[in-house]
Motif scaffolding. Structure first.
Motif, PDB file in Angstrom:
ATOM      1  N   ASP A  95       0.664  -1.219   0.086  1.00 20.97           N
ATOM      2  CA  ASP A  95       0.148   0.033   0.067  1.00 20.97           C
ATOM      3  C   ASP A  95       0.727   1.364   0.141  1.00 20.97           C
ATOM      4  OD1 ASP A  95      -2.433  -1.188  -0.282  1.00 20.97           O
ATOM      5  OD2 ASP A  95      -3.049  -1.107   1.998  1.00 20.97           O
ATOM      6  N   PHE A  96       2.094   1.406   0.694  1.00 17.17           N
ATOM      7  CA  PHE A  96       3.156   2.412   0.584  1.00 17.17           C
ATOM      8  C   PHE A  96       3.438   2.565  -0.764  1.00 17.17           C
ATOM      9  CE2 PHE A  96       2.520   2.385   5.177  1.00 17.17           C
ATOM     10  CZ  PHE A  96       2.778   3.367   5.482  1.00 17.17           C
ATOM     11  N   GLY A  97       3.757   1.425  -1.501  1.00 15.85           N
ATOM     12  CA  GLY A  97       3.963   1.493  -2.968  1.00 15.85           C
ATOM     13  C   GLY A  97       3.042   2.049  -3.944  1.00 15.85           C
ATOM     14  N   LYS A  98       1.872   1.741  -3.441  1.00 14.00           N
ATOM     15  CA  LYS A  98       0.422   2.361  -4.169  1.00 14.00           C
ATOM     16  C   LYS A  98       0.350   3.785  -3.869  1.00 14.00           C
ATOM     17  CE  LYS A  98      -2.214  -2.020  -4.618  1.00 14.00           C
ATOM     18  NZ  LYS A  98      -3.476  -2.444  -4.137  1.00 14.00           N
ATOM     19  N   ALA A  99       0.829   4.181  -2.607  1.00 13.20           N
ATOM     20  CA  ALA A  99       0.443   5.545  -2.430  1.00 13.20           C
ATOM     21  C   ALA A  99       1.584   6.464  -3.306  1.00 13.20           C
ATOM     22  CB  ALA A  99       1.054   5.794  -0.755  1.00 13.20           C
ATOM     23  N   LEU A 100       2.692   6.135  -3.631  1.00 15.49           N
ATOM     24  CA  LEU A 100       3.703   6.509  -4.424  1.00 15.49           C
ATOM     25  C   LEU A 100       3.165   6.942  -5.825  1.00 15.49           C
ATOM     26  CD1 LEU A 100       7.007   5.301  -3.479  1.00 15.49           C
ATOM     27  CD2 LEU A 100       6.581   7.703  -3.239  1.00 15.49           C
ATOM     28  N   ALA A 101       2.310   5.740  -6.374  1.00 15.34           N
ATOM     29  CA  ALA A 101       1.836   5.971  -7.724  1.00 15.34           C
ATOM     30  C   ALA A 101       0.622   6.811  -7.632  1.00 15.34           C
ATOM     31  CB  ALA A 101       1.058   4.447  -8.160  1.00 15.34           C
ATOM     32  N   ALA A 102      -0.181   6.751  -6.479  1.00 13.53           N
ATOM     33  CA  ALA A 102      -1.301   7.686  -6.584  1.00 13.53           C
ATOM     34  C   ALA A 102      -0.812   9.075  -6.578  1.00 13.53           C
ATOM     35  CB  ALA A 102      -1.936   7.346  -5.295  1.00 13.53           C
ATOM     36  N   ALA A 103       0.267   9.522  -5.980  1.00 14.40           N
ATOM     37  CA  ALA A 103       0.738  10.714  -5.742  1.00 14.40           C
ATOM     38  C   ALA A 103       1.313  11.473  -7.185  1.00 14.40           C
ATOM     39  CB  ALA A 103       2.010  10.642  -4.886  1.00 14.40           C
ATOM     40  N   ILE A 104       1.968  10.460  -7.999  1.00 13.47           N
ATOM     41  CA  ILE A 104       2.530  10.838  -9.185  1.00 13.47           C
ATOM     42  C   ILE A 104       1.436  10.730 -10.292  1.00 13.47           C
ATOM     43  CG2 ILE A 104       4.399  10.257 -10.960  1.00 13.47           C
ATOM     44  CD1 ILE A 104       5.822   8.913  -8.588  1.00 13.47           C
ATOM     45  N   PHE A 105       0.693   9.620 -10.454  1.00 15.62           N
ATOM     46  CA  PHE A 105      -0.049   9.211 -11.527  1.00 15.62           C
ATOM     47  C   PHE A 105      -1.467   9.437 -11.299  1.00 15.62           C
ATOM     48  CE2 PHE A 105       3.782   6.652 -12.194  1.00 15.62           C
ATOM     49  CZ  PHE A 105       4.175   7.303 -13.205  1.00 15.62           C
ATOM     50  N   GLN A 269      15.767  14.728  -4.789  1.00 17.93           N
ATOM     51  CA  GLN A 269      14.304  14.898  -5.370  1.00 17.93           C
ATOM     52  C   GLN A 269      13.316  13.539  -5.103  1.00 17.93           C
ATOM     53  OE1 GLN A 269      13.029  15.129  -9.651  1.00 17.93           O
ATOM     54  NE2 GLN A 269      11.427  16.718  -9.240  1.00 17.93           N
ATOM     55  N   TRP A 270      13.842  12.462  -5.511  1.00 19.51           N
ATOM     56  CA  TRP A 270      13.256  11.243  -5.417  1.00 19.51           C
ATOM     57  C   TRP A 270      13.244  10.703  -3.884  1.00 19.51           C
ATOM     58  CZ3 TRP A 270       9.521   8.709  -7.569  1.00 19.51           C
ATOM     59  CH2 TRP A 270       9.335   7.384  -7.173  1.00 19.51           C
ATOM     60  N   PHE A 271      14.156  11.035  -3.158  1.00 20.94           N
ATOM     61  CA  PHE A 271      14.186  10.753  -1.538  1.00 20.94           C
ATOM     62  C   PHE A 271      13.217  11.626  -1.207  1.00 20.94           C
ATOM     63  CE2 PHE A 271      16.584  11.156   2.391  1.00 20.94           C
ATOM     64  CZ  PHE A 271      16.172  10.179   2.940  1.00 20.94           C
ATOM     65  N   ASN A 272      12.981  12.992  -1.502  1.00 21.48           N
ATOM     66  CA  ASN A 272      11.948  13.849  -0.833  1.00 21.48           C
ATOM     67  C   ASN A 272      10.791  13.192  -1.138  1.00 21.48           C
ATOM     68  OD1 ASN A 272      13.757  15.653   0.245  1.00 21.48           O
ATOM     69  ND2 ASN A 272      13.942  16.887  -1.319  1.00 21.48           N
ATOM     70  N   ILE A 273      10.478  12.845  -2.272  1.00 24.13           N
ATOM     71  CA  ILE A 273       8.982  12.372  -2.629  1.00 24.13           C
ATOM     72  C   ILE A 273       8.837  11.133  -1.847  1.00 24.13           C
ATOM     73  CG2 ILE A 273       7.609  11.110  -4.451  1.00 24.13           C
ATOM     74  CD1 ILE A 273       9.413  12.935  -6.623  1.00 24.13           C
ATOM     75  N   VAL A 274       9.670  10.281  -1.769  1.00 22.41           N
ATOM     76  CA  VAL A 274       9.126   8.891  -0.995  1.00 22.41           C
ATOM     77  C   VAL A 274       8.898   9.298   0.473  1.00 22.41           C
ATOM     78  CG1 VAL A 274      10.255   6.781   0.016  1.00 22.41           C
ATOM     79  CG2 VAL A 274      10.710   7.405  -2.368  1.00 22.41           C
ATOM     80  N   LYS A 275       9.724  10.312   1.147  1.00 27.08           N
ATOM     81  CA  LYS A 275       9.788  10.902   2.494  1.00 27.08           C
ATOM     82  C   LYS A 275       8.160  11.433   2.523  1.00 27.08           C
ATOM     83  CE  LYS A 275      13.445  13.290   2.912  1.00 27.08           C
ATOM     84  NZ  LYS A 275      14.408  14.326   3.428  1.00 27.08           N
ATOM     85  N   TRP A 276       7.947  12.329   1.801  1.00 28.26           N
ATOM     86  CA  TRP A 276       6.669  13.231   2.085  1.00 28.26           C
ATOM     87  C   TRP A 276       5.468  12.488   1.772  1.00 28.26           C
ATOM     88  CZ3 TRP A 276       6.501  17.074   5.418  1.00 28.26           C
ATOM     89  CH2 TRP A 276       7.794  17.587   5.731  1.00 28.26           C
ATOM     90  N   VAL A 277       5.345  11.760   0.688  1.00 35.85           N
ATOM     91  CA  VAL A 277       4.206  10.786   0.429  1.00 35.85           C
ATOM     92  C   VAL A 277       3.951   9.965   1.818  1.00 35.85           C
ATOM     93  CG1 VAL A 277       3.405   8.800  -0.896  1.00 35.85           C
ATOM     94  CG2 VAL A 277       4.535  10.867  -1.856  1.00 35.85           C
ATOM     95  N   THR A 278       5.276   9.433   2.361  1.00 36.68           N
ATOM     96  CA  THR A 278       4.824   8.501   3.563  1.00 36.68           C
ATOM     97  C   THR A 278       4.488   9.369   4.614  1.00 36.68           C
ATOM     98  OG1 THR A 278       6.837   7.215   2.983  1.00 36.68           O
ATOM     99  CG2 THR A 278       6.068   7.256   5.005  1.00 36.68           C
ATOM    100  N   PHE A 279       4.999  10.587   4.733  1.00 35.19           N
ATOM    101  CA  PHE A 279       4.648  11.445   6.024  1.00 35.19           C
ATOM    102  C   PHE A 279       3.087  11.758   5.718  1.00 35.19           C
ATOM    103  CE2 PHE A 279       9.375  13.120   6.639  1.00 35.19           C
ATOM    104  CZ  PHE A 279       9.292  12.431   8.002  1.00 35.19           C
ATOM    105  N   ALA A 280       2.574  12.137   4.533  1.00 37.54           N
ATOM    106  CA  ALA A 280       1.399  12.526   4.392  1.00 37.54           C
ATOM    107  C   ALA A 280       0.220  11.332   4.970  1.00 37.54           C
ATOM    108  CB  ALA A 280       0.990  12.589   2.690  1.00 37.54           C
TER     109      ALA A 280
END
Length: 372
Positions: A95-105, A269-280
């Protein structure tokens, strides 16, 4: 007089010859410099291409061009990462992987899960086979430095435990003196087991397995007397045993096991994306925002909520994401409580208490920096 005159003539001739050579050399260097700037050599072009490939943000660009996030995951750990009856990947980590996909796409299904063993996972990340590793992986000093990886926020606070059969009569680590204990290779469990038993002065025999399936199979067959992994993993696998109630997880914890997503070093940039999607995901629970009520918050006058949902501010664009990335994540995947309960907690077969994995306002360790 004649000799002196000849001497002066030689000096003058030499001077003009040196001057001519100097001017010619300068002219040649300028021409060469001009040619190089106007027509780059193949070596220059190769250097520029290599530099471009390593520019910050290259992972996001590759993900967007590909149209999906490649997630290194687990396929053998029910509740965290496994293949369900329909052949789809499911679990807390998934689900945390799906969250990244949701944020981007804006699409939680825009992911490809690559099942990886404990031995394979870091090589797959280092070589670029995967974009992010989200597979019950413990954050340690060595992994954070020597392996060239960056760990994102901890998504699950765990500790290593030990499973035995109730029939064995074992109730403590000291009772395991002389026992054969199974561990999965390529994990922190090997070192933790050795450290704790050395400290306690307990002699034992370590039996190593390549993956968790073969380890559990050996345990059920009685080849080993006990087996050890993260307590969450023990709970997960106990539910799949032929007789779950015939087994016991010892109360002692052998270690601290902070688990979370991991990326390669070198792409901030990618590190920040993974961090802040998780924090969200963590922040949404604190704000009381769920996948069911999130649209009710779109009219909120609370500036914290408005920034979080992307109604105000440019937080998403700072990372190359849409400003409503957090809205997308929560709408499609849910907040931390929803993800936890669905996979591990009250809505699952495990009914695993949250313990440390509770929001800080409720006495747990989950805490997000402010979205501002």
């Amino acid at each position: 007089m004649i000799k002196r005159k000849n001497y002066l003539s030689v000096l003058l001739a030499s001077f003009f010859l040196i001057l001519a050579l100097f001017l010619t050399g300068c002219s040649s260097e300028e021409d060469a410099s001009t040619d190089e700037s106007e027509t780059p050599t193949e070596e220059t072009e190769d250097t520029e291409e290599t530099s471009s490939d390593n520019d910050s943000g290259s992972t996001l660009a590759a993900v967007e061009e590909r149209g999906e996030v490649v997630v290194g995951g687990n396929s053998q750990l029910p509740g965290f990462g496994y293949v369900n009856e329909d052949g789809d990947y499911e679990g807390f980590d998934i689900d945390f992987g799906k969250a990244l996909a949701a944020a981007i796409f804006d699409d939680p299904e825009a992911i490809e899960v690559r099942p990886l063993s404990a031995q394979e996972r870091f090589t797959a990340l280092q070589t670029g086979e995967i974009d992010v590793l989200i597979r019950n992986t413990t954050w340690t000093t060595t992994r954070d430095t020597e392996l060239g990886t960056n760990f994102g926020p901890t998504t699950f606070y765990d500790g290593q435990g030990m499973m035995v059969t109730k029939e064995s009569g074992i109730t403590s680590l000291e009772d395991l003196a002389g026992a054969r204990i199974g561990v999965e290779t390529g994990t922190t469990t090997e070192m933790n087991l050795a450290d704790q038993f050395r400290k306690l002065g307990i002699e034992y025999e370590q039996v190593v397995f390549d993956d968790s399936d073969s380890l559990v199979e050996a345990y059920e067959a009685g080849t080993v007397d006990a087996w050890t992994t993260d307590k969450s993993g023990l709970v997960s696998r106990q539910a799949t045993l032929a007789e779950p109630d015939a087994h016991l997880i010892l109360t002692e914890a052998l270690s601290k096991e902070p688990l979370g997503p991991t990326v390669r070093q070198g792409d901030d940039q990618w590190f920040n994306i993974v961090k802040w999607v998780t924090f969200a995901i963590i922040e949404a629970e604190e704000l009381g925002i769920t996948s069911e009520n999130i649209d009710d918050f779109m009219d909120s006058e609370d500036p914290v909520v408005r920034r979080f949902l992307g109604i105000e501010g440019e937080l998403g664009s700072l990372m190359g994401l849409p400003n409503d990335f957090a809205y997308r994540v929560i709408k499609h995947v849910g907040n931390y409580e929803e993800i936890y309960n669905r996979n591990l907690g009250t809505d699952s077969v495990f009914n695993l208490e949250r313990g440390y994995n509770t929001n800080w306002k409720d006495g747990g360790l989950l805490y997000s920096p402010p979205f501002n």
